[in-house]
Design an enzyme around this catalytic site. Structure first.
Site, PDB file in Angstrom:
ATOM      1  N   GLU A  51     109.385  57.870  15.614  1.00  8.17           N
ATOM      2  CA  GLU A  51     108.122  58.427  15.138  1.00  8.17           C
ATOM      3  C   GLU A  51     108.243  59.947  15.085  1.00  8.17           C
ATOM      4  O   GLU A  51     108.523  60.589  16.089  1.00  8.17           O
ATOM      5  CB  GLU A  51     106.978  58.024  16.075  1.00  8.17           C
ATOM      6  CG  GLU A  51     106.644  56.552  15.989  1.00  8.17           C
ATOM      7  CD  GLU A  51     105.592  56.133  17.014  1.00  8.17           C
ATOM      8  OE1 GLU A  51     104.747  56.957  17.387  1.00  8.17           O
ATOM      9  OE2 GLU A  51     105.653  54.968  17.447  1.00  8.17           O
ATOM     10  N   ASP A  82      96.031  63.954  22.056  1.00 12.77           N
ATOM     11  CA  ASP A  82      97.268  64.089  22.821  1.00 12.77           C
ATOM     12  C   ASP A  82      97.060  64.811  24.140  1.00 12.77           C
ATOM     13  O   ASP A  82      96.208  65.680  24.258  1.00 12.77           O
ATOM     14  CB  ASP A  82      98.308  64.846  21.990  1.00 12.77           C
ATOM     15  CG  ASP A  82      98.871  63.974  20.883  1.00 12.77           C
ATOM     16  OD1 ASP A  82      99.499  62.947  21.212  1.00 12.77           O
ATOM     17  OD2 ASP A  82      98.671  64.306  19.702  1.00 12.77           O
TER      18      ASP A  82
END
Ligand code: PLP
Lengths: 258, 401
Positions: free
Chosen positions: A43, A54
């Site tokens: 990814e 995040d």
């Protein structure tokens, strides 16, 4: 051909890394190292100034990557360089919607066509995805779906209809890099997802070690794992010595390939 | 003109707004939307909120004819909608009371909020004290430094302040961290957003709770002037005090409406917070709206002397109102705002917050010797106590001790 359509049945390994981290040139070496282990999926995270979903480690990676004003085009070029057709690893982009929007959806898709197999747009909910999904699917790029412990059954059913590639199950209610894994809950939810969809279910968020990977494989019905923050964390553990980082990355990836 | 009816059921103001969040938050927002719809029809909720408005906040806030300032401007008749007289010193408390009642109804047991100027943090800490709920306030470390009186206030009220060190260390980053907290604590936590920003249903919900300002102002002005105002003016950070005043007048096409943004060192410089003057449409904090961003969609840092306006985004409804040209938006610099801050203090005996000082500065600048016989309502949405140190420093007055 889309590599994601021929993922193995079990023990799928997906490795996440931010593009341009720690610098653009070093980033090439990092991805090369990752690729040399032939994980099932890589990814590529496109750095964003405000990565809302995040945790602190990936935030820091984004910040370092953006220090030198890395552009979206440079990130996409970096992915292109790795020439997916030469190996079996699937390529997936992970990004925030503003990056795609500002680049222009059509131009973005033109750039990633035949380069990547899938894309995860973290802040693009099911309710808003129609137009983007259609364009992606015309170009044989799978829009990967996220399911969280908060997604109830009715909603999961809607989300998982016609899902392609794999399903990203968020293992903890939390941001990337969170720490607690509740295997019972994971197993319960993964089982329920698997009743609704036939594509592999990967567990991500909070997977840090070989032990976590083995536990997910033994204690749950999941088909594999996604590791991100733990790969980046090594860089800070090693006090940002890049050569040592590559070595520790190698060792870690060897460990988590079970 | 068609009757104004925004947002759509999925939270769109024209093309702006929406819910751009990760799947961890999506179910929560949908649930919040459902609960909010339900309480809107709940008479008991309305009564409870109105009682608090009246007896706890001190509403209605007065509509003051600013005679001296009007004379100084030598233009229109200027009225101040005095939300700075509210308990806690700004309009923010209107929204916090609405949201905490909703949190209670939803059975949430922990409250989080972001704050820039500290006004929303203080208002949130206040309602948490009143309702006995634990309160966590995210605040950029730069703002903690420049809004010290409010930091102490929040602590006295029992809130825990979590300093945010990322990014520009101000409002945008505080909001990122608050959203991350919410993602981590989805089950017990209610996030009280302080402005008409963020994902649906916040922009609508905050506007609705704040629109008590405009509803009152409308009644009050009709009573004293026997007509609607010619102009409304308010400052725009995320846009809540402005939407609160504007919303009840949007269908009155003869009422001209002006929003004033913070242009920092100038709207054309890099040090600005004038989102709609200098920005382009993009996605920040779960909503599609004007934002300060570069060519790659990276969000820029904002700058304003006023911590409450120091935000690179703006509520989606303002973006819509700008694009349909119902509201006009202008930028005012730090310097102009500081001047207006002093003029208002001297002429009216009211020390305004630096945020509405931007609205005052625009009024003075644009209406000087013009628009005689017209009537203006300006939202004086906060008092200046919190800004005394910042202002003293900027003006060059030694305020230590
Ligand atoms: C007094 C005052 N006015 C205005 C604002 C800006 O917010 P909004 O645009 O939502 O009214 C703030 C924010 O802290 C404030 O404290």
């Amino acid at each position: 051909m889309n590599n994601l359509d021929s993922l193995p049945k079990k023990k799928i390994l997906s490795l996440f890394m931010t593009c341009g981290f720690p610098t653009l040139n070093q980033s090439k070496k990092v991805f090369n190292e990752m690729l040399s282990h032939q994980p099932d999926i890589i990814e590529f995270g496109l750095p964003f100034s405000d990565p809302m979903a995040d945790g602190p480690i990936i935030q820091e990676a984004n910040k370092l990557a953006l220090r030198s004003k890395l552009s979206t085009q440079q990130s996409l070029n970096l992915i292109k360089e790795f020439n997916k057709s030469k190996n079996n690893t699937s390529f997936v982009i992970m990004c925030y919607l503003n990056t795609v929007r500002k680049f222009g959806l059509n131009k973005f898709i033109k750039n990633i066509k035949s380069i990547v197999d899938g894309i995860i747009i973290v802040d693009l909910p099911f309710e808003e995805e129609d137009a983007i999904k259609r364009s992606l699917s015309k170009n044989n790029i799978h829009l990967i779906k996220l399911i969280s412990p908060m997604t109830d059954k009715k909603r999961s059913q809607k989300l998982l209809k016609n899902s392609k590639g794999f399903i990203y199950y968020i293992s903890a209610t939390g941001i990337t890099g969170s720490n607690k894994l509740d295997y019972k809950e994971i197993n319960k939810n993964v089982k329920s997802i698997k009743k609704m969809s036939s594509v592999p279910v990967l567990v991500g968020f909070g997977i840090k070690s070989k032990k976590d990977v083995i536990d997910i494989s033994k204690k749950t019905n999941a088909d594999g794992v996604i590791i991100g923050s733990a790969l980046i964390q090594k860089y800070f553990d090693i006090k940002m010595d890049f050569n040592k980082y590559l070595k520790s990355l190698k060792k870690f990836i060897q460990e988590v390939k079970i | 003109m068609k009757k104004y009816k925004q947002p759509s059921t999925i939270g769109r103001f024209g093309e702006f707004g929406g819910m751009y969040v990760s799947e961890t938050l999506m179910p929560l927002l949908l649930n919040l939307d459902k609960s909010y719809k339900k309480i809107q029809k709940d008479k008991k909720f309305k009564k409870e909120l109105n009682d608090l408005f009246k007896n706890y906040v001190g509403r209605p806030s007065s509509l003051h004819y600013a005679k001296n300032l009007s004379k100084y401007i030598n233009g229109p008749k200027v009225y101040f909608k005095r939300d700075e007289l509210n308990h806690t010193g700004a309009h923010k408390i209107n929204n916090c009371l609405g949201q905490i009642l909703l949190a209670k109804k939803m059975g949430k047991t922990r409250i989080i909020a972001e704050t820039g100027a500290g006004q929303h943090g203080v208002a949130t800490a206040t309602v948490c004290a009143l309702f006995g709920l634990p309160c966590y306030i995210y605040m950029g470390s730069k703002d903690i430094e420049r809004q010290k009186p409010n930091v102490f206030r929040m602590k006295l009220l029992g809130a825990t302040i979590i300093p945010v060190e990322s990014g520009s260390k101000s409002l945008k980053d505080a909001m990122n961290e608050a959203l991350r907290d919410w993602i981590k604590n989805v089950r017990d936590t209610f996030y009280i957003i302080g402005s008409t920003a963020g994902p649906h249903p916040y922009p609508k919900m905050v506007r609705d709770f704040q629109s008590v300002i405009g509803k009152e102002a409308r009644e009050q002005i009709l009573k004293v002037e026997k007509k609607l105002p010619d102009y409304l003016i308010a400052c725009v950070g995320g846009g809540s005090n402005a939407m609160g005043l504007f919303y009840p007048f949007l269908n009155d096409k003869n009422v001209k409406i002006i929003g004033v943004e913070a242009a920092g060192k100038g709207a054309k410089t890099e040090e600005t917070a004038a989102t709609m003057t200098s920005g382009t449409p993009g996605i920040l904090h779960g909503s599609y709206s004007y934002v300060l961003q570069d060519n790659d969609g990276q969000i820029k840092e904002a700058h304003s002397i006023s911590a409450g306006l120091d935000y690179p985004g703006v509520g989606p409804e303002h973006s819509y109102l700008k694009d349909i040209k119902r509201v006009k938006y202008f930028g005012i610099t730090d310097k102009e705002a500081l001047e207006a801050f002093q003029i208002c203090s001297k002429l009216e005996g009211i020390i305004p917050a630096l945020e509405p000082s931007h609205a005052l500065a625009y009024l003075i600048k644009a209406f000087k010797n013009k628009q005689k016989n017209k009537v203006v309502i300006l939202n004086l949405c906060g008092r200046g106590d919190k800004d005394l140190f910042t202002a003293a420093k900027a003006i060059g007055f030694d305020a230590d001790e």
